[in-house]
Enzyme design. Structure first.
Site, PDB file in Angstrom:
ATOM      1  CB  SER A  63      32.878  67.466  11.558  1.00 22.84           C
ATOM      2  OG  SER A  63      33.660  68.650  11.813  1.00 22.84           O
ATOM      3  CE1 TYR A  81      32.715  65.795  17.248  1.00 19.08           C
ATOM      4  CE2 TYR A  81      34.352  66.947  16.164  1.00 19.08           C
ATOM      5  CZ  TYR A  81      33.061  66.702  16.163  1.00 19.08           C
ATOM      6  OH  TYR A  81      32.042  67.286  15.541  1.00 19.08           O
ATOM      7  CE  LYS A  88      30.839  64.415  14.194  1.00 19.42           C
ATOM      8  NZ  LYS A  88      29.510  63.573  14.433  1.00 19.42           N
TER       9      LYS A  88
END
Ligand code: WQD
Length: 345
Positions: free
Chosen positions: A127, A152, A156
């Site tokens: 991302s 989160y 990644k």
């Protein structure tokens, strides 16, 4: 013989669109999904769109190593696209253990199984969140990653690093793993058939599902978070990438791996349009293209939002031979068509 691609999280929003494009490009697809954040709607849609109703489907949790190994024993997997992960930023702040466990363990299991089955090509769905509040825009793949602001985002970054290290450690071995991380900007829209699209559970966090749900009457009013940012119209800038274009970038990346065209064992590509669009502009285009008025208001800034981010897409354009093609108007019409399709169900 066509090659086989395992799509983990293949019943979800991005996974289903990628499955369609892979099948349309002649690949065999095997889907694995634990159905924790979706139902069978999109998987059924994939079968309808492609006319292929015998796609192998494993309802498994990739955190369960035995199940992953069984899948690799039963199917000859040439490449894996790993989507299976939790993705809600706010929830990850409240439940870090759950996020780290799920997102890291599932990826580690995929990598270990891939390595032990004679190696594999692994595409990780990363991302643009890894860039944080970048100073130089647009961001290139060399733009330094900033410390993640949520668990989160951290998963990644960590998964990118894990993939890089596994590629390095397996080089020249029997179980060589090659890897590509695709850094997505803001994926939006739906398939032109309106048979697959985004199915958020509860109140959507992301902008476009909130817009379509407001337009259809499920939500009363869209809040535009902040109109006092240092941008032309005061709202944030993002790079909204059409979901079908995004899916096609995966096909290009998988082909690059399978056809041995990689320049390094581990590569990273930005997947965006290269064009910044403000929240206000997006709302306006949505209204215009769909011929409706949206109920919206300006509201305070949302904590954690970056002012502006968009992609330098030259590397993906040149190396993957891919570029975003679908105009924003068409993408926003497809998002609305999908919401209406859901309303009619
Ligand atoms: C876009 C813009 C909001 C909702 C996040 C994650 C990222 C990725 C995608 C995914 C922002 C504004 C939004 C609303 C608004 N991960 N907005 N009203 O924050 O760029 O990226 O989703 O799964 O990692 O961080 O996307 O769609 O939430 O917001 O005004 O009701 O829309 O402030 O400027 P974001 P978004």
């Amino acid at each position: 013989m066509s090659k086989t691609v395992l799509v983990s999280g293949g019943a979800g929003y991005i996974g289903s669109h990628v499955s369609v494009e892979l099948i349309n490009s002649g690949y065999n697809v095997v889907v694995a999904d634990n159905m924790s954040n979706c139902d069978m709607t999109c998987f059924e849609g994939v079968k309808k769109i492609t006319g292929k109703d015998d796609i192998p489907f494993y309802q498994i949790d990739c955190c369960d190593y035995e199940s992953v190994v069984k899948l690799f024993d039963e199917q000859k997997i040439d490449a894996v696209i790993h989507f299976a992960a939790y993705k809600a930023v706010g929830e990850s702040v409240a439940q870090p253990i759950m996020y780290y466990r799920n997102n890291l363990v599932s990826f580690l299991n995929i990598l270990e199984a891939a390595k032990n089955h004679g190696g594999c090509n692994v595409l990780f769905s990363s991302s643009a969140t890894v860039y944080g509040e970048a100073q130089d825009l647009p961001v290139t793949e060399q733009t330094p990653r900033l410390p993640a602001t949520s668990p989160y985002g951290n998963t990644k970054q960590m998964c990118e690093d894990i993939l890089r290290d596994v590629v390095k450690a397996t080089a020249g071995s029997e179980g060589v793993v090659k890897g590509i991380a695709l850094r997505y900007f803001n994926p939006i829209g739906a398939h032109p058939s309106a048979l697959i699209g985004e199915l958020p559970r509860g109140v959507p966090n992301n902008l476009v599902p909130f817009i379509t749900q407001t337009a259809v009457g499920k939500r009363e009013c869209l809040s535009i978070f902040g109109n006092d940012y240092p941008t032309e119209d005061g709202t944030c800038l993002r790079d909204y990438i059409d979901i079908v274009d995004l899916a096609k970038a995966h096909v290009a990346a998988v082909a690059r791996m399978l056809d041995d065209r990689m320049k390094e064992g581990y590569e990273i590509f930005n997947v965006g349009t290269g064009r910044p669009v403000s929240v206000y502009e997006l709302v306006t285009v949505f209204e215009k293209v769909n011929g409706l008025k949206l109920n919206y208001k300006f509201a305070p800034r949302r904590p954690g939002d970056v002012v502006a981010i968009w992609a330098d897409t030259r590397l993906a354009n040149e190396e993957l031979g891919w570029q975003a093609e679908r105009p924003l108007e068409e993408t926003l019409a497809s998002a609305w068509a999908w919401e209406k399709h859901l309303a009619e169900k």
